[in-house]
Motif scaffolding. Structure first.
Motif, PDB file in Angstrom:
ATOM      1  N   PRO A 150       0.799  -1.231   0.000  1.00 47.79           N
ATOM      2  CA  PRO A 150       0.000   0.000   0.000  1.00 47.79           C
ATOM      3  C   PRO A 150       0.826   1.273   0.000  1.00 47.79           C
ATOM      4  CG  PRO A 150      -0.017  -1.000   2.169  1.00 47.79           C
ATOM      5  CD  PRO A 150       0.664  -1.978   1.268  1.00 47.79           C
ATOM      6  N   GLY A 151       2.132   1.184   0.242  1.00 47.03           N
ATOM      7  CA  GLY A 151       2.954   2.393   0.293  1.00 47.03           C
ATOM      8  C   GLY A 151       4.429   2.043   0.312  1.00 47.03           C
ATOM      9  N   PRO A 152       5.288   3.033   0.505  1.00 45.94           N
ATOM     10  CA  PRO A 152       6.733   2.771   0.512  1.00 45.94           C
ATOM     11  C   PRO A 152       7.190   2.096   1.801  1.00 45.94           C
ATOM     12  CG  PRO A 152       6.300   5.084   0.958  1.00 45.94           C
ATOM     13  CD  PRO A 152       4.977   4.467   0.644  1.00 45.94           C
ATOM     14  N   LEU A 153       8.375   1.507   1.715  1.00 44.01           N
ATOM     15  CA  LEU A 153       9.040   0.930   2.876  1.00 44.01           C
ATOM     16  C   LEU A 153      10.116   1.898   3.360  1.00 44.01           C
ATOM     17  CD1 LEU A 153       9.500  -2.755   1.607  1.00 44.01           C
ATOM     18  CD2 LEU A 153       7.642  -1.831   3.013  1.00 44.01           C
ATOM     19  N   THR A 154      10.375   1.895   4.645  1.00 45.01           N
ATOM     20  CA  THR A 154      11.352   2.811   5.239  1.00 45.01           C
ATOM     21  C   THR A 154      12.660   2.075   5.498  1.00 45.01           C
ATOM     22  OG1 THR A 154       9.571   4.081   6.271  1.00 45.01           O
ATOM     23  CG2 THR A 154      11.795   4.417   7.121  1.00 45.01           C
ATOM     24  N   TYR A 155      13.754   2.700   5.103  1.00 46.51           N
ATOM     25  CA  TYR A 155      15.083   2.111   5.263  1.00 46.51           C
ATOM     26  C   TYR A 155      16.008   3.125   5.929  1.00 46.51           C
ATOM     27  CZ  TYR A 155      13.738  -1.716   2.170  1.00 46.51           C
ATOM     28  OH  TYR A 155      13.118  -2.801   1.626  1.00 46.51           O
ATOM     29  N   ALA A 156      17.094   2.589   6.476  1.00 43.64           N
ATOM     30  CA  ALA A 156      18.133   3.436   7.054  1.00 43.64           C
ATOM     31  C   ALA A 156      19.179   3.757   5.997  1.00 43.64           C
ATOM     32  CB  ALA A 156      18.783   2.730   8.248  1.00 43.64           C
ATOM     33  N   LEU A 157      19.868   4.871   6.177  1.00 41.80           N
ATOM     34  CA  LEU A 157      20.958   5.258   5.291  1.00 41.80           C
ATOM     35  C   LEU A 157      22.273   5.055   6.024  1.00 41.80           C
ATOM     36  CD1 LEU A 157      19.492   8.540   3.762  1.00 41.80           C
ATOM     37  CD2 LEU A 157      19.719   6.328   2.643  1.00 41.80           C
ATOM     38  N   ALA A 158      23.224   4.494   5.332  1.00 40.87           N
ATOM     39  CA  ALA A 158      24.514   4.206   5.956  1.00 40.87           C
ATOM     40  C   ALA A 158      25.625   4.818   5.129  1.00 40.87           C
ATOM     41  CB  ALA A 158      24.719   2.689   6.080  1.00 40.87           C
ATOM     42  N   GLY A 159      26.765   5.064   5.785  1.00 40.46           N
ATOM     43  CA  GLY A 159      27.945   5.550   5.081  1.00 40.46           C
ATOM     44  C   GLY A 159      27.744   6.920   4.478  1.00 40.46           C
ATOM     45  N   GLY A 160      28.254   7.088   3.233  1.00 42.50           N
ATOM     46  CA  GLY A 160      28.189   8.384   2.562  1.00 42.50           C
ATOM     47  C   GLY A 160      26.797   8.812   2.188  1.00 42.50           C
ATOM     48  N   MET A 161      25.832   7.875   2.152  1.00 34.53           N
ATOM     49  CA  MET A 161      24.469   8.247   1.778  1.00 34.53           C
ATOM     50  C   MET A 161      23.786   9.079   2.862  1.00 34.53           C
ATOM     51  SD  MET A 161      22.789   5.102  -0.396  1.00 34.53           S
ATOM     52  CE  MET A 161      23.424   3.750   0.575  1.00 34.53           C
ATOM     53  N   ARG A 162      24.324   9.080   4.077  1.00 35.30           N
ATOM     54  CA  ARG A 162      23.727   9.929   5.110  1.00 35.30           C
ATOM     55  C   ARG A 162      23.947  11.404   4.788  1.00 35.30           C
ATOM     56  NH1 ARG A 162      25.477   6.944  10.790  1.00 35.30           N
ATOM     57  NH2 ARG A 162      24.229   5.040  10.499  1.00 35.30           N
ATOM     58  N   LYS A 163      25.115  11.732   4.286  1.00 35.10           N
ATOM     59  CA  LYS A 163      25.410  13.120   3.952  1.00 35.10           C
ATOM     60  C   LYS A 163      24.783  13.532   2.622  1.00 35.10           C
ATOM     61  CE  LYS A 163      29.797  13.171   6.466  1.00 35.10           C
ATOM     62  NZ  LYS A 163      31.270  13.403   6.369  1.00 35.10           N
ATOM     63  N   ALA A 164      24.747  12.595   1.686  1.00 38.04           N
ATOM     64  CA  ALA A 164      24.163  12.889   0.370  1.00 38.04           C
ATOM     65  C   ALA A 164      23.124  11.816   0.054  1.00 38.04           C
ATOM     66  CB  ALA A 164      25.252  12.931  -0.702  1.00 38.04           C
ATOM     67  N   PRO A 165      21.907  11.925   0.626  1.00 35.70           N
ATOM     68  CA  PRO A 165      20.886  10.891   0.395  1.00 35.70           C
ATOM     69  C   PRO A 165      20.462  10.849  -1.070  1.00 35.70           C
ATOM     70  CG  PRO A 165      19.935  12.790   1.521  1.00 35.70           C
ATOM     71  CD  PRO A 165      21.413  13.014   1.493  1.00 35.70           C
ATOM     72  N   PRO A 166      20.013   9.703  -1.532  1.00 32.78           N
ATOM     73  CA  PRO A 166      19.565   9.595  -2.926  1.00 32.78           C
ATOM     74  C   PRO A 166      18.422  10.561  -3.207  1.00 32.78           C
ATOM     75  CG  PRO A 166      19.775   7.434  -1.912  1.00 32.78           C
ATOM     76  CD  PRO A 166      19.899   8.435  -0.817  1.00 32.78           C
ATOM     77  N   PRO A 167      18.416  11.214  -4.363  1.00 32.51           N
ATOM     78  CA  PRO A 167      17.302  12.114  -4.688  1.00 32.51           C
ATOM     79  C   PRO A 167      16.019  11.330  -4.933  1.00 32.51           C
ATOM     80  CG  PRO A 167      18.765  11.863  -6.570  1.00 32.51           C
ATOM     81  CD  PRO A 167      19.435  11.173  -5.422  1.00 32.51           C
TER      82      PRO A 167
END
Length: 437
Positions: A11-28
């Motif tokens: 019914p909707g999106p799933l929530t995930y954690a960001l690790a490493g360099g993706m914390r500073k530059a999360p995916p658009p």
């Protein structure tokens, strides 16, 4: 944390954690990411920060980001969200339908490796050949009036819906071509939807003849590589005009300024499996989201569109005459009930006229054949019922030679059938058999 749409019936999106360099530059938002789902690894779309971060939950981490930029850019992400909610379809699967086949596959390569790739178009594709139409004709006064209103809407900008009601041969395609040229001259993109490429090859060919390399064509007749190549050209802004069938409503046309839905009444715009959406209605919503003009064209508009025009939700534009005042075909309505004789009297018929032809049609056919011309008859249905089955055991009577259901004719089922005798007939090989009482 980040929400991710995965191509699953959720019914909707799933929530995930960001690790490493993706914390500073999360995916658009709209970029492809690799995430674990249960024991599987799937490719999904980053969908922004979660509205309500789960408290105290142990979240799995995003494993990789495949794209430096969104493959489903705004406002297409909003269009997918609206369509998924309106048509009650899982948003992850709706997003997968809006992208080229295979782009959310786990085997898909990084987008930055194929950005410069141009898949060659098939030369024999009937929808991709230029139509030799010659120099553009001068618009008629009626076309000029319609183009004036469209040009004014393009100059103002913003959402502007139109219903173009034009008789067959009135020059609707030339209106589309000139309106598209005016939109491209303003630096904005154009999206043209046609019901079926095979049936509208002339329309598609005229756009290619008029605009050449600016046109990208999207339809199911292309291979996955060809569709991806056309999609990438639009995504990069190398093509600014997209012509395609139903699924092209999600084409990534940059800075969309004009949407054209040709033959808007055609049922081919309805998707009847999986994501059941109506491309005409999605096109209108896309124009609203992107502040574009939308033209719904037809000689026989759908009742819904015509009602919207009468209620002034759409601006009604009319082309009442054919180009150069060419005459319309003569139409004669024959009411067979008006001159029906009483039941007890035998009905008089001209010699040789079959019972299912009116005398007027029989005479017209004879005159046509005498002139050496051809005639074409359309019959909406033959027989009283398309199949006959036993109510006790469910057996359906089929043709022993063709393996299709036999059609039940209450009377006159063909050669060898007695008048008034119910018969079963095969419309493939001509087999007839008596119907059980």
């Amino acid at each position: 944390m980040i929400d991710v749409l995965v191509p699953l019936p959720l019914p909707g999106p799933l929530t995930y954690a960001l690790a490493g360099g993706m914390r500073k530059a999360p995916p658009p938002k709209g970029a492809r990411v690799v995430v674990p789902v249960g024991r599987r690894t799937l490719v999904g779309l980053a969908w922004g920060r979660p509205a309500r971060p789960p408290a105290g939950a142990r979240l799995k981490a995003v494993r990789d980001c495949l794209d430096p930029e969104a493959v489903l850019p705004a406002p297409l992400d909003g269009l997918v969200e609206w369509a998924a909610g309106y048509y009650l379809y899982p948003p992850g699967l709706a997003a997968a339908e809006a992208l080229p086949p295979g782009l959310l596959s786990a085997r898909a390569r990084r987008l930055d490796r194929i950005l410069g790739r141009r898949a060659p178009l098939r030369e024999r594709d009937p929808g991709l050949a230029a139509w030799p139409g010659g120099p553009p004709p001068e618009p008629t006064p009626a076309q000029a009036a319609v183009l004036g209103e469209l040009d004014a809407a393009l100059s103002r900008g913003g959402f502007a819906p139109f219903l173009l009601h034009g008789v067959t041969g009135s020059g609707k395609t030339e209106v589309y071509l000139r309106a598209a040229a005016a939109c491209l001259a303003r630096g904005r993109g154009v999206l043209v939807l046609v019901p079926e490429i095979a049936m509208t090859a002339q329309t598609v060919g005229r756009f290619i003849d008029r605009f050449g390399e600016a046109v990208a064509v999207l339809h199911s007749g292309l291979t996955e590589a060809e569709r991806l190549g056309q999609w990438l050209l639009l995504r990069q802004g190398k093509r600014r005009l997209a012509v395609g069938t139903r699924s092209a409503v999600f084409a990534p046309v940059a800075d969309l300024g004009l949407v054209v839905v040709d033959e808007e009444h055609d049922p081919s715009y309805k998707q009847d499996d999986k994501f059941r959406y109506h491309a005409r209605d999605v096109a209108v919503m896309r124009a609203k989201l992107q502040g574009a003009a939308v033209v719904l064209g037809s000689a026989t508009p759908s009742l819904a569109s015509f009602r919207n025009a009468l209620d002034e939700r759409y601006r009604l534009l009319s082309l009442d005459h054919r180009v150069e005042r060419r005459p319309l075909p003569e139409v004669v309505l024959v009411d067979r009930k008006a001159h029906r004789p009483p039941r007890r009297r035998p009905r008089r018929r001209e010699a040789g006229a079959p019972p299912w032809l009116s005398p007027e049609l029989h005479r017209a056919l004879g005159e046509t054949l005498e002139r050496g011309e051809q005639a074409l008859l359309f019959v909406n249905r033959r027989g009283f019922a398309t199949f006959l089955f036993c109510q006790d055991c469910g057996h359906v009577f089929r043709c022993p030679r063709c393996e299709i259901s036999l059609t039940w004719h209450k009377a006159d089922a063909g050669p060898g059938a007695a008048k008034g005798d119910g018969r079963l007939a095969c419309h493939y090989c001509g087999l007839t058999a008596p119907a059980l009482p």
